[in-house]
Scaffold this motif. Structure first.
Motif, PDB file in Angstrom:
ATOM      1  N   VAL A  39       4.146   6.702  -9.359  1.00  0.00           N
ATOM      2  CA  VAL A  39       4.840   7.902  -8.903  1.00  0.00           C
ATOM      3  C   VAL A  39       4.098   9.152  -9.347  1.00  0.00           C
ATOM      4  N   GLU A  40       3.654   9.152 -10.593  1.00  0.00           N
ATOM      5  CA  GLU A  40       2.905  10.301 -11.107  1.00  0.00           C
ATOM      6  C   GLU A  40       1.595  10.469 -10.349  1.00  0.00           C
ATOM      7  N   ALA A  41       0.946   9.370 -10.007  1.00  0.00           N
ATOM      8  CA  ALA A  41      -0.321   9.442  -9.280  1.00  0.00           C
ATOM      9  C   ALA A  41      -0.127  10.114  -7.924  1.00  0.00           C
ATOM     10  N   VAL A  42       0.945   9.752  -7.227  1.00  0.00           N
ATOM     11  CA  VAL A  42       1.223  10.363  -5.929  1.00  0.00           C
ATOM     12  C   VAL A  42       1.474  11.863  -6.088  1.00  0.00           C
ATOM     13  N   ALA A  43       2.260  12.225  -7.096  1.00  0.00           N
ATOM     14  CA  ALA A  43       2.565  13.638  -7.327  1.00  0.00           C
ATOM     15  C   ALA A  43       1.313  14.432  -7.675  1.00  0.00           C
ATOM     16  N   LEU A  44       0.451  13.867  -8.522  1.00  0.00           N
ATOM     17  CA  LEU A  44      -0.757  14.581  -8.931  1.00  0.00           C
ATOM     18  C   LEU A  44      -1.736  14.745  -7.769  1.00  0.00           C
ATOM     19  N   CYS A  45      -1.710  13.827  -6.822  1.00  0.00           N
ATOM     20  CA  CYS A  45      -2.564  14.001  -5.646  1.00  0.00           C
ATOM     21  C   CYS A  45      -2.181  15.264  -4.900  1.00  0.00           C
ATOM     22  N   GLY A  46      -0.880  15.549  -4.855  1.00  0.00           N
ATOM     23  CA  GLY A  46      -0.438  16.775  -4.200  1.00  0.00           C
ATOM     24  C   GLY A  46      -0.838  18.012  -4.969  1.00  0.00           C
ATOM     25  N   ASN A  47      -0.784  17.927  -6.296  1.00  0.00           N
ATOM     26  CA  ASN A  47      -1.094  19.092  -7.128  1.00  0.00           C
ATOM     27  C   ASN A  47      -2.586  19.332  -7.302  1.00  0.00           C
ATOM     28  N   LEU A  48      -3.338  18.247  -7.456  1.00  0.00           N
ATOM     29  CA  LEU A  48      -4.751  18.369  -7.821  1.00  0.00           C
ATOM     30  C   LEU A  48      -5.702  18.200  -6.639  1.00  0.00           C
ATOM     31  N   GLN A  49      -5.261  17.546  -5.585  1.00  0.00           N
ATOM     32  CA  GLN A  49      -6.101  17.286  -4.414  1.00  0.00           C
ATOM     33  C   GLN A  49      -7.464  16.702  -4.820  1.00  0.00           C
ATOM     34  N   LEU A  54      -8.925   6.481  -8.654  1.00  0.00           N
ATOM     35  CA  LEU A  54      -9.164   5.132  -9.163  1.00  0.00           C
ATOM     36  C   LEU A  54      -7.804   4.603  -9.585  1.00  0.00           C
ATOM     37  N   MET A  55      -7.282   3.647  -8.836  1.00  0.00           N
ATOM     38  CA  MET A  55      -5.886   3.242  -8.918  1.00  0.00           C
ATOM     39  C   MET A  55      -5.725   1.815  -9.435  1.00  0.00           C
ATOM     40  N   ASP A  56      -5.109   1.684 -10.598  1.00  0.00           N
ATOM     41  CA  ASP A  56      -4.778   0.360 -11.115  1.00  0.00           C
ATOM     42  C   ASP A  56      -3.694  -0.259 -10.232  1.00  0.00           C
ATOM     43  N   ILE A  57      -3.807  -1.547  -9.954  1.00  0.00           N
ATOM     44  CA  ILE A  57      -2.810  -2.200  -9.106  1.00  0.00           C
ATOM     45  C   ILE A  57      -1.466  -2.325  -9.814  1.00  0.00           C
ATOM     46  N   ASN A  58      -1.497  -2.664 -11.101  1.00  0.00           N
ATOM     47  CA  ASN A  58      -0.253  -2.912 -11.840  1.00  0.00           C
ATOM     48  C   ASN A  58       0.225  -1.645 -12.535  1.00  0.00           C
ATOM     49  N   MET A  59       1.382  -1.151 -12.096  1.00  0.00           N
ATOM     50  CA  MET A  59       1.962   0.065 -12.649  1.00  0.00           C
ATOM     51  C   MET A  59       3.409  -0.197 -13.067  1.00  0.00           C
ATOM     52  N   PRO A  60       3.950   0.593 -14.002  1.00  0.00           N
ATOM     53  CA  PRO A  60       5.291   0.329 -14.515  1.00  0.00           C
ATOM     54  C   PRO A  60       6.428   0.757 -13.591  1.00  0.00           C
ATOM     55  N   ASP A  61       6.181   1.681 -12.668  1.00  0.00           N
ATOM     56  CA  ASP A  61       7.266   2.154 -11.793  1.00  0.00           C
ATOM     57  C   ASP A  61       7.103   1.584 -10.390  1.00  0.00           C
ATOM     58  N   ILE A  62       6.161   2.134  -9.626  1.00  0.00           N
ATOM     59  CA  ILE A  62       5.802   1.509  -8.359  1.00  0.00           C
ATOM     60  C   ILE A  62       4.383   0.980  -8.500  1.00  0.00           C
ATOM     61  N   SER A  63       4.051  -0.037  -7.743  1.00  0.00           N
ATOM     62  CA  SER A  63       2.729  -0.643  -7.869  1.00  0.00           C
ATOM     63  C   SER A  63       1.646   0.302  -7.377  1.00  0.00           C
ATOM     64  N   GLY A  64       0.417   0.037  -7.816  1.00  0.00           N
ATOM     65  CA  GLY A  64      -0.699   0.812  -7.316  1.00  0.00           C
ATOM     66  C   GLY A  64      -0.871   0.666  -5.818  1.00  0.00           C
ATOM     67  N   LEU A  65      -0.498  -0.489  -5.291  1.00  0.00           N
ATOM     68  CA  LEU A  65      -0.582  -0.702  -3.844  1.00  0.00           C
ATOM     69  C   LEU A  65       0.376   0.219  -3.100  1.00  0.00           C
ATOM     70  N   GLU A  66       1.618   0.303  -3.580  1.00  0.00           N
ATOM     71  CA  GLU A  66       2.588   1.181  -2.950  1.00  0.00           C
ATOM     72  C   GLU A  66       2.190   2.648  -3.120  1.00  0.00           C
ATOM     73  N   ALA A  67       1.686   2.993  -4.307  1.00  0.00           N
ATOM     74  CA  ALA A  67       1.222   4.368  -4.523  1.00  0.00           C
ATOM     75  C   ALA A  67       0.089   4.700  -3.555  1.00  0.00           C
ATOM     76  N   THR A  68      -0.802   3.742  -3.337  1.00  0.00           N
ATOM     77  CA  THR A  68      -1.895   3.950  -2.391  1.00  0.00           C
ATOM     78  C   THR A  68      -1.362   4.178  -0.981  1.00  0.00           C
ATOM     79  N   ARG A  69      -0.381   3.385  -0.579  1.00  0.00           N
ATOM     80  CA  ARG A  69       0.208   3.555   0.750  1.00  0.00           C
ATOM     81  C   ARG A  69       0.765   4.968   0.911  1.00  0.00           C
ATOM     82  N   ARG A  70       1.473   5.462  -0.107  1.00  0.00           N
ATOM     83  CA  ARG A  70       2.073   6.790  -0.025  1.00  0.00           C
ATOM     84  C   ARG A  70       1.004   7.880  -0.012  1.00  0.00           C
TER      85      ARG A  70
END
Length: 224
Positions: A39-49, A54-70
């Motif tokens: 979730v943080e990765a998705v949010a930071l993409c909006g802020n930092l562009q 570099l996305m780890d697949i295993n994440m504690p909230d949503i998976s890296g795969l789902e974060a990548t999709r978003r």
């Protein structure tokens, strides 16, 4: 050159530190942020562009795969490379479907990491033979092809040969040498092929080649 802005997404602080240290040694990269969850990765993409995540697949909230999709859904220009300790074919295939540009194993040699990232950002990314083999195993195991994708008949014989070379893991330079054409010509051909097939990158093109049975064209020539 202006460094590529990189966001590191990994739930382990030591993992993020190790990746940052590796990138800091290379003038190509500028680490602009770190995320400990999807979730943080998705949010930071909006802020930092960033240019690259570099996305780890295993994440504690949503998976890296789902974060990548978003991320790819909202910011299609951002390139995403998956990081994992496992080369499980299902994760690889899902990452490709969600728009990831690449897939790196955490236990790879650091030099191989950097060579891969350089090639990817230079639009000359290599797709390993191992990756193509895993995709082949996936489809041979009964996975359904994408019903809406164009048939290989839309490609010219030269384009099919180029697709096979990409699936074999050859760089633009290697393809140019094989086909006795300019490297820029190879780049233009691949861009046209991606546009014709409505694909985003060479990883997706490799998956297409496997589904369409194009992976063996030219392989014997490659072994000479």
């Amino acid at each position: 050159m202006t460094p590529y802005r990189v966001l590191i997404a990994d739930d382990h602080p030591l993992g993020r530190k190790a990746i940052r240290s590796l990138l800091d040694e290379d003038d190509w990269f500028d680490t602009v942020g770190e995320a400990s969850g999807g979730v943080e990765a998705v949010a930071l993409c909006g802020n930092l562009q960033p240019d690259l995540v570099l996305m780890d697949i295993n994440m504690p909230d949503i998976s890296g795969l789902e974060a990548t999709r978003r991320i790819k859904q909202t910011y299609p220009h951002i390139r995403v490379v998956m990081l994992t300790v496992s080369d499980h074919v299902a994760d690889l295939f899902t990452a490709i479907q969600f728009g990831a540009q690449g897939y790196l194993l955490k236990n790879m040699d650091p030099d191989d990491w950097m060579q891969y990232l350089h090639a990817l950002l230079d639009d000359n990314s290599e797709v390993s033979r191992q990756m193509a083999d895993k995709l082949f195993q996936h489809f041979r195991g009964g996975a359904n092809p994408v019903s809406s994708e164009p048939d290989a008949a839309v490609l010219t014989p030269r384009e099919r040969e180029l697709v096979a070379c990409v699936a074999a893991g050859e760089t633009n330079r290697q393809i140019a040498e094989r086909l006795v054409i300019a490297e820029n010509t190879v780049k233009n051909h691949i861009k046209n092929i991606l546009d014709k097939l409505s694909l985003e990158n060479r990883v997706q093109l490799t998956a297409y080649a496997v589904r369409q049975g194009l992976t063996h064209i030219g392989h014997k020539r490659a072994e000479k």
